[in-house]
Motif scaffolding. Structure first.
Motif, PDB file in Angstrom:
ATOM      1  N   LEU A  24      -2.931  -1.190  -9.620  1.00  9.66           N
ATOM      2  CA  LEU A  24      -3.217   0.490  -9.379  1.00  9.66           C
ATOM      3  C   LEU A  24      -2.692   0.769  -8.099  1.00  9.66           C
ATOM      4  N   ALA A  25      -2.729  -0.179  -7.064  1.00  6.18           N
ATOM      5  CA  ALA A  25      -2.337   0.204  -5.657  1.00  6.18           C
ATOM      6  C   ALA A  25      -0.699   0.293  -5.874  1.00  6.18           C
ATOM      7  N   PHE A  26      -0.002  -0.535  -6.635  1.00  6.15           N
ATOM      8  CA  PHE A  26       1.344  -0.434  -6.932  1.00  6.15           C
ATOM      9  C   PHE A  26       1.830   0.693  -7.429  1.00  6.15           C
ATOM     10  N   VAL A  27       1.058   1.147  -8.317  1.00  2.33           N
ATOM     11  CA  VAL A  27       1.491   2.621  -8.997  1.00  2.33           C
ATOM     12  C   VAL A  27       1.289   3.354  -8.173  1.00  2.33           C
ATOM     13  N   LEU A  28       0.134   3.593  -7.324  1.00  2.10           N
ATOM     14  CA  LEU A  28      -0.052   4.782  -6.594  1.00  2.10           C
ATOM     15  C   LEU A  28       0.836   4.826  -5.642  1.00  2.10           C
ATOM     16  N   VAL A  29       1.238   3.805  -4.790  1.00  2.00           N
ATOM     17  CA  VAL A  29       2.136   3.693  -3.949  1.00  2.00           C
ATOM     18  C   VAL A  29       3.665   4.165  -4.347  1.00  2.00           C
ATOM     19  N   GLN A  30       3.958   4.108  -5.708  1.00  2.00           N
ATOM     20  CA  GLN A  30       5.333   4.625  -6.356  1.00  2.00           C
ATOM     21  C   GLN A  30       5.062   6.336  -6.790  1.00  2.00           C
ATOM     22  N   VAL A  31       3.947   6.235  -7.110  1.00  2.00           N
ATOM     23  CA  VAL A  31       3.738   7.921  -7.523  1.00  2.00           C
ATOM     24  C   VAL A  31       3.682   8.681  -6.048  1.00  2.00           C
ATOM     25  N   MET A  32       3.154   8.219  -5.102  1.00  4.73           N
ATOM     26  CA  MET A  32       3.089   8.923  -3.637  1.00  4.73           C
ATOM     27  C   MET A  32       4.356   8.980  -3.386  1.00  4.73           C
ATOM     28  N   VAL A  33       5.393   7.775  -3.386  1.00  5.26           N
ATOM     29  CA  VAL A  33       6.738   7.957  -2.697  1.00  5.26           C
ATOM     30  C   VAL A  33       7.348   9.041  -3.622  1.00  5.26           C
ATOM     31  N   TRP A  34       7.302   9.054  -5.020  1.00  3.36           N
ATOM     32  CA  TRP A  34       8.063   9.747  -5.689  1.00  3.36           C
ATOM     33  C   TRP A  34       7.573  11.191  -5.502  1.00  3.36           C
ATOM     34  N   LEU A  35       6.373  11.681  -5.185  1.00  5.78           N
ATOM     35  CA  LEU A  35       5.915  12.925  -4.809  1.00  5.78           C
ATOM     36  C   LEU A  35       6.352  13.499  -3.361  1.00  5.78           C
ATOM     37  N   VAL A  36       6.278  12.454  -2.426  1.00  6.68           N
ATOM     38  CA  VAL A  36       6.430  12.804  -1.090  1.00  6.68           C
ATOM     39  C   VAL A  36       7.920  13.038  -0.920  1.00  6.68           C
TER      40      VAL A  36
END
Length: 109
Positions: free
Chosen positions: A67-79
């Motif tokens: 979950l942390a891995f996916v959240l980091v990837q999504v956050m980077v993709w959005l920011v």
């Protein structure tokens, strides 16, 4: 005429017997081949889910890490909209996940 009919019937029956014999031989070869293949191919192993405390804890930890891995990837993709930054963070994340798991959950080999 009767002798000719009897001769043709005998030929048909002989052909039918030859065909039946070839069919039986082919089926026997196929059965032997299936038996050899069945002997040589490994049987699938069933993996039963472990139900102990450590197994449940490890599953929970793995879920948190994923979950942390996916959240980091999504956050980077959005920011950041840059594909290079997203790819760089993906590679860095893949390299750092084993380190974080080892340090955070004390998983030593």
């Amino acid at each position: 005429m009767s002798k000719e009919r009897a001769r043709r019937r005998a030929e048909r029956e002989a052909a039918r017997e030859r065909s039946a014999l070839r069919n039986e031989e082919r089926q026997a070869r196929a059965a032997r081949r299936r038996a050899v293949v069945a002997r040589l191919t490994p049987r699938p192993v069933r993996f039963a889910r472990q139900g102990g405390l450590r197994a449940r804890r490890r599953r929970a930890q793995n879920a948190v890490v994923a979950l942390a891995f996916v959240l980091v990837q999504v956050m980077v993709w959005l920011v950041w909209a840059s594909l290079a930054v997203s790819f760089g963070v993906l590679v860095l994340s893949l390299l750092l996940v084993p380190v974080v798991v080892t340090l955070a959950f004390d998983r030593r080999i």
